[in-house]
Design a protein around this motif. Structure first.
Motif, PDB file in Angstrom:
ATOM      1  N   LEU A 275       0.825  -1.214   0.000  1.00  0.00           N
ATOM      2  CA  LEU A 275       0.000   0.000   0.000  1.00  0.00           C
ATOM      3  C   LEU A 275       0.858   1.262   0.000  1.00  0.00           C
ATOM      4  O   LEU A 275       0.343   2.366  -0.168  1.00  0.00           O
ATOM      5  CB  LEU A 275      -0.981  -0.024   1.180  1.00  0.00           C
ATOM      6  CG  LEU A 275      -2.027  -1.157   1.073  1.00  0.00           C
ATOM      7  CD1 LEU A 275      -2.949  -1.166   2.278  1.00  0.00           C
ATOM      8  CD2 LEU A 275      -2.832  -1.070  -0.218  1.00  0.00           C
ATOM      9  N   ASP A 276       2.178   1.109   0.184  1.00  0.00           N
ATOM     10  CA  ASP A 276       3.098   2.244   0.035  1.00  0.00           C
ATOM     11  C   ASP A 276       3.545   2.417  -1.412  1.00  0.00           C
ATOM     12  O   ASP A 276       4.346   3.297  -1.713  1.00  0.00           O
ATOM     13  CB  ASP A 276       4.382   2.033   0.853  1.00  0.00           C
ATOM     14  CG  ASP A 276       4.101   2.020   2.329  1.00  0.00           C
ATOM     15  OD1 ASP A 276       3.004   2.439   2.710  1.00  0.00           O
ATOM     16  OD2 ASP A 276       4.988   1.582   3.082  1.00  0.00           O
ATOM     17  N   GLY A 277       3.070   1.524  -2.289  1.00  0.00           N
ATOM     18  CA  GLY A 277       3.356   1.697  -3.707  1.00  0.00           C
ATOM     19  C   GLY A 277       4.574   0.967  -4.253  1.00  0.00           C
ATOM     20  O   GLY A 277       5.055   1.311  -5.329  1.00  0.00           O
TER      21      GLY A 277
ATOM     22  N   ALA B 250      -1.529   1.302  -5.998  1.00  0.00           N
ATOM     23  CA  ALA B 250      -1.719   1.575  -4.558  1.00  0.00           C
ATOM     24  C   ALA B 250      -2.559   2.837  -4.363  1.00  0.00           C
ATOM     25  O   ALA B 250      -3.399   2.914  -3.456  1.00  0.00           O
ATOM     26  CB  ALA B 250      -0.355   1.731  -3.874  1.00  0.00           C
ATOM     27  N   SER B 251      -2.352   3.831  -5.227  1.00  0.00           N
ATOM     28  CA  SER B 251      -3.123   5.077  -5.104  1.00  0.00           C
ATOM     29  C   SER B 251      -4.593   4.840  -5.403  1.00  0.00           C
ATOM     30  O   SER B 251      -5.472   5.362  -4.711  1.00  0.00           O
ATOM     31  CB  SER B 251      -2.593   6.138  -6.070  1.00  0.00           C
ATOM     32  OG  SER B 251      -1.224   6.309  -5.868  1.00  0.00           O
TER      33      SER B 251
ATOM     34  N   SER C 102      -6.152   3.195  -2.474  1.00  0.00           N
ATOM     35  CA  SER C 102      -6.331   4.140  -1.362  1.00  0.00           C
ATOM     36  C   SER C 102      -7.518   5.057  -1.626  1.00  0.00           C
ATOM     37  O   SER C 102      -8.358   5.290  -0.754  1.00  0.00           O
ATOM     38  CB  SER C 102      -5.097   5.018  -1.187  1.00  0.00           C
ATOM     39  OG  SER C 102      -3.948   4.250  -1.064  1.00  0.00           O
ATOM     40  N   LEU C 103      -7.578   5.565  -2.848  1.00  0.00           N
ATOM     41  CA  LEU C 103      -8.643   6.496  -3.221  1.00  0.00           C
ATOM     42  C   LEU C 103     -10.015   5.823  -3.123  1.00  0.00           C
ATOM     43  O   LEU C 103     -10.982   6.412  -2.633  1.00  0.00           O
ATOM     44  CB  LEU C 103      -8.385   6.985  -4.650  1.00  0.00           C
ATOM     45  CG  LEU C 103      -9.002   8.281  -5.100  1.00  0.00           C
ATOM     46  CD1 LEU C 103      -8.709   9.408  -4.131  1.00  0.00           C
ATOM     47  CD2 LEU C 103      -8.454   8.654  -6.483  1.00  0.00           C
TER      48      LEU C 103
ATOM     49  N   ARG D 118     -10.924   5.489   0.500  1.00  0.00           N
ATOM     50  CA  ARG D 118     -11.345   6.778   1.048  1.00  0.00           C
ATOM     51  C   ARG D 118     -12.767   7.124   0.564  1.00  0.00           C
ATOM     52  O   ARG D 118     -13.610   7.575   1.336  1.00  0.00           O
ATOM     53  CB  ARG D 118     -10.359   7.873   0.635  1.00  0.00           C
ATOM     54  CG  ARG D 118     -10.797   9.283   0.927  1.00  0.00           C
ATOM     55  CD  ARG D 118     -11.002   9.548   2.423  1.00  0.00           C
ATOM     56  NE  ARG D 118      -9.788   9.958   3.072  1.00  0.00           N
ATOM     57  CZ  ARG D 118      -9.168   9.261   4.025  1.00  0.00           C
ATOM     58  NH1 ARG D 118      -9.659   8.130   4.446  1.00  0.00           N
ATOM     59  NH2 ARG D 118      -8.074   9.688   4.576  1.00  0.00           N
TER      60      ARG D 118
ATOM     61  N   SER E  78      -3.131  13.564   1.559  1.00  0.00           N
ATOM     62  CA  SER E  78      -3.303  12.275   2.210  1.00  0.00           C
ATOM     63  C   SER E  78      -4.733  12.117   2.747  1.00  0.00           C
ATOM     64  O   SER E  78      -5.369  11.079   2.564  1.00  0.00           O
ATOM     65  CB  SER E  78      -2.284  12.144   3.341  1.00  0.00           C
ATOM     66  OG  SER E  78      -2.475  10.950   4.022  1.00  0.00           O
ATOM     67  N   GLU E  79      -5.226  13.184   3.365  1.00  0.00           N
ATOM     68  CA  GLU E  79      -6.560  13.091   3.949  1.00  0.00           C
ATOM     69  C   GLU E  79      -7.641  12.957   2.872  1.00  0.00           C
ATOM     70  O   GLU E  79      -8.577  12.189   3.010  1.00  0.00           O
ATOM     71  CB  GLU E  79      -6.813  14.347   4.782  1.00  0.00           C
ATOM     72  CG  GLU E  79      -7.914  14.181   5.797  1.00  0.00           C
ATOM     73  CD  GLU E  79      -8.123  15.473   6.559  1.00  0.00           C
ATOM     74  OE1 GLU E  79      -7.143  15.975   7.142  1.00  0.00           O
ATOM     75  OE2 GLU E  79      -9.254  15.981   6.540  1.00  0.00           O
TER      76      GLU E  79
ATOM     77  N   GLY F  47      -6.759   9.459   0.764  1.00  0.00           N
ATOM     78  CA  GLY F  47      -6.542   8.208   1.485  1.00  0.00           C
ATOM     79  C   GLY F  47      -5.141   7.659   1.252  1.00  0.00           C
ATOM     80  O   GLY F  47      -4.778   6.615   1.787  1.00  0.00           O
ATOM     81  N   MET F  48      -4.320   8.348   0.440  1.00  0.00           N
ATOM     82  CA  MET F  48      -2.958   7.862   0.193  1.00  0.00           C
ATOM     83  C   MET F  48      -2.085   8.159   1.411  1.00  0.00           C
ATOM     84  O   MET F  48      -2.124   9.269   1.938  1.00  0.00           O
ATOM     85  CB  MET F  48      -2.363   8.567  -1.034  1.00  0.00           C
ATOM     86  CG  MET F  48      -3.003   8.128  -2.330  1.00  0.00           C
ATOM     87  SD  MET F  48      -2.701   9.275  -3.695  1.00  0.00           S
ATOM     88  CE  MET F  48      -0.937   9.243  -3.825  1.00  0.00           C
ATOM     89  N   SER F  49      -1.293   7.163   1.833  1.00  0.00           N
ATOM     90  CA  SER F  49      -0.428   7.403   2.994  1.00  0.00           C
ATOM     91  C   SER F  49       0.695   8.364   2.605  1.00  0.00           C
ATOM     92  O   SER F  49       1.013   8.522   1.424  1.00  0.00           O
ATOM     93  CB  SER F  49       0.166   6.079   3.474  1.00  0.00           C
ATOM     94  OG  SER F  49       1.041   5.574   2.479  1.00  0.00           O
TER      95      SER F  49
ATOM     96  N   LYS G 117       3.729   7.864   3.006  1.00  0.00           N
ATOM     97  CA  LYS G 117       4.789   7.062   2.369  1.00  0.00           C
ATOM     98  C   LYS G 117       4.502   6.848   0.878  1.00  0.00           C
ATOM     99  O   LYS G 117       5.409   6.830   0.063  1.00  0.00           O
ATOM    100  CB  LYS G 117       4.916   5.716   3.065  1.00  0.00           C
ATOM    101  CG  LYS G 117       5.748   5.781   4.308  1.00  0.00           C
ATOM    102  CD  LYS G 117       6.093   4.387   4.730  1.00  0.00           C
ATOM    103  CE  LYS G 117       7.198   4.422   5.766  1.00  0.00           C
ATOM    104  NZ  LYS G 117       7.314   3.155   6.460  1.00  0.00           N
ATOM    105  N   LEU G 118       3.218   6.648   0.569  1.00  0.00           N
ATOM    106  CA  LEU G 118       2.856   6.447  -0.844  1.00  0.00           C
ATOM    107  C   LEU G 118       3.066   7.739  -1.630  1.00  0.00           C
ATOM    108  O   LEU G 118       3.589   7.715  -2.751  1.00  0.00           O
ATOM    109  CB  LEU G 118       1.394   5.967  -0.949  1.00  0.00           C
ATOM    110  CG  LEU G 118       0.816   5.818  -2.359  1.00  0.00           C
ATOM    111  CD1 LEU G 118       1.676   4.935  -3.250  1.00  0.00           C
ATOM    112  CD2 LEU G 118      -0.615   5.252  -2.294  1.00  0.00           C
TER     113      LEU G 118
END
Ligand code: HEM
Lengths: 129, 187
Positions: free
Chosen positions: A26-28, A49-50, A53-54, A57, B162-163, B166-168, B170-171
């Motif tokens: 998940l850090d890519g 990974a982005s 994450s998106l 969210r 990030s907020e 949702g990407m950390s 680190k990402l």
């Protein structure tokens, strides 16, 4: 070839509609991918990974829970992205004309084993990926 | 976001402790505070005479801005810094400018202006060996503030990305490294 790579390799080689699969943290960072000649894997990994994450969210924002699957249909193909629990994400690239149900079934059948292998790898490695 | 304490710890470890310089400023504080009026005028004359910085201000805002800068200047040259002072630099002075969409390069250029105005003034008012000591102290403290402003600016942008995505962090850093590698020709 390690277990994760051979799982992805099996998926890709048995389904001509699947052009590539990339498992990422998940850090890519790429963890494993197939086929071996897939190009630009590092950047693909960061984008997969982005997307994961998106999606997480977005569904959280509208109280839909965790996303199970993301599908992007583009002019020349499709892209599926799966959250592999809270550990990783899997991106799968396919041709556009697929019998979606069949491909999805193949991917979904593979996910539990992918998850097990991933967890084993983390345990053997003694921590993060 | 890193907090102001962490940023300051890094600053002091890399550039040297602030306390000895604060002591120098304390000794001269009464004289230095007298320049607040001159200081605020020189600062805002410059910001109001350049289109991209002038356009940030609202009609009739200048007196309020000058007052705020005078308070800030007097506090800086007082040499009396507690945790609330540094938090103010990080949050209020740093982030209040982010709220108004003022980019980091404007802030750092303005800090360079602050240092230059102070340098000329101190050279006029003190014998050169004292002037060098006082300027060295002022520069170190305002460099620490510039570091806090720059860090606050960057972390507030990263936190926003990030907020909302949702990407950390680190990402996001991973994307930055990949793009920098390409731009830098190391791909
Ligand atoms: C070293 C550089 C600077 C310092 C030390 C400084 C200092 C300050 C201070 C102390 C305040 C009041 C913050 C508070 O409410 O406590 C303030 C506000 C403000 N400054 Fe600056 N400033 C700097 C650079 C700039 C620049 C470059 C611009 C415009 C291009 C600018 C425009 C403003 C504006 C518009 C506000 C009001 C923010 C609000 O809406 O609350 N400042 N500044």
């Amino acid at each position: 070839m390690d277990r994760l790579e051979s799982l992805l390799h099996d998926l890709v080689s048995r389904s001509p509609e699947i052009k590539g699969a990339v498992l990422v943290t998940l850090d890519g960072f790429p963890i494993a991918y197939a086929p071996a000649h897939l190009t630009d894997v590092e950047r693909q990994a960061a984008v997969i990974a982005s997307l994961a994450s998106l999606a997480a969210r977005s569904t959280k924002m509208v109280s839909m829970g965790e996303p199970e699957e993301i599908l992007i249909t583009a002019q020349d193909g499709r892209m599926f992205v799966y959250h592999v629990e809270d550990i990783a994400a899997l991106g799968v690239l396919t041709v556009k004309d697929i019998t979606a149900g069949l491909i999805l079934l193949k991917i979904r059948q593979m996910l539990p084993e992918l998850m097990r292998e991933l967890k084993d790898m983390i345990n053997v490695g003694g921590g993060g990926i | 976001m890193k907090d102001h304490r962490q940023v300051l710890r890094d600053f002091e470890a890399i550039s040297g402790p602030i306390e000895p310089y604060a002591e120098v400023l304390k000794r001269y504080a009464d004289r230095l505070k007298e320049w607040d009026e001159f200081f605020a005028k020189a600062f805002y004359d410059t910001l109001f005479s350049y289109g991209p910085t002038a356009s940030v201000f609202r009609e009739g805002e200048r007196p309020e801005r000058e007052e705020a800068l005078k308070v800030w200047y007097r506090k800086v040259v007082s040499g009396e810094y507690d945790d609330a002072f540094w938090d103010w630099q990080f949050r209020k002075v740093g982030l209040s400018h982010v709220v108004r969409g003022i980019p980091n390069e404007f802030m750092l250029s303005a800090m360079s202006l602050v240092q230059r105005v102070f340098f000329h003034k101190v050279l006029e008012a003190f014998p050169s060996d004292e002037a060098v000591r006082i300027y060295g102290a002022f520069k170190h403290v305002t460099d620490a503030i510039a570091t806090l402003i720059a860090a606050g600016y960057m972390y507030s942008y990263l936190d926003a990305v990030s907020e909302s995505t949702g990407m950390s962090l680190k990402l996001i850093e991973r994307h930055a490294i990949l793009v920098a590698r390409r731009e830098y020709g190391k791909d």
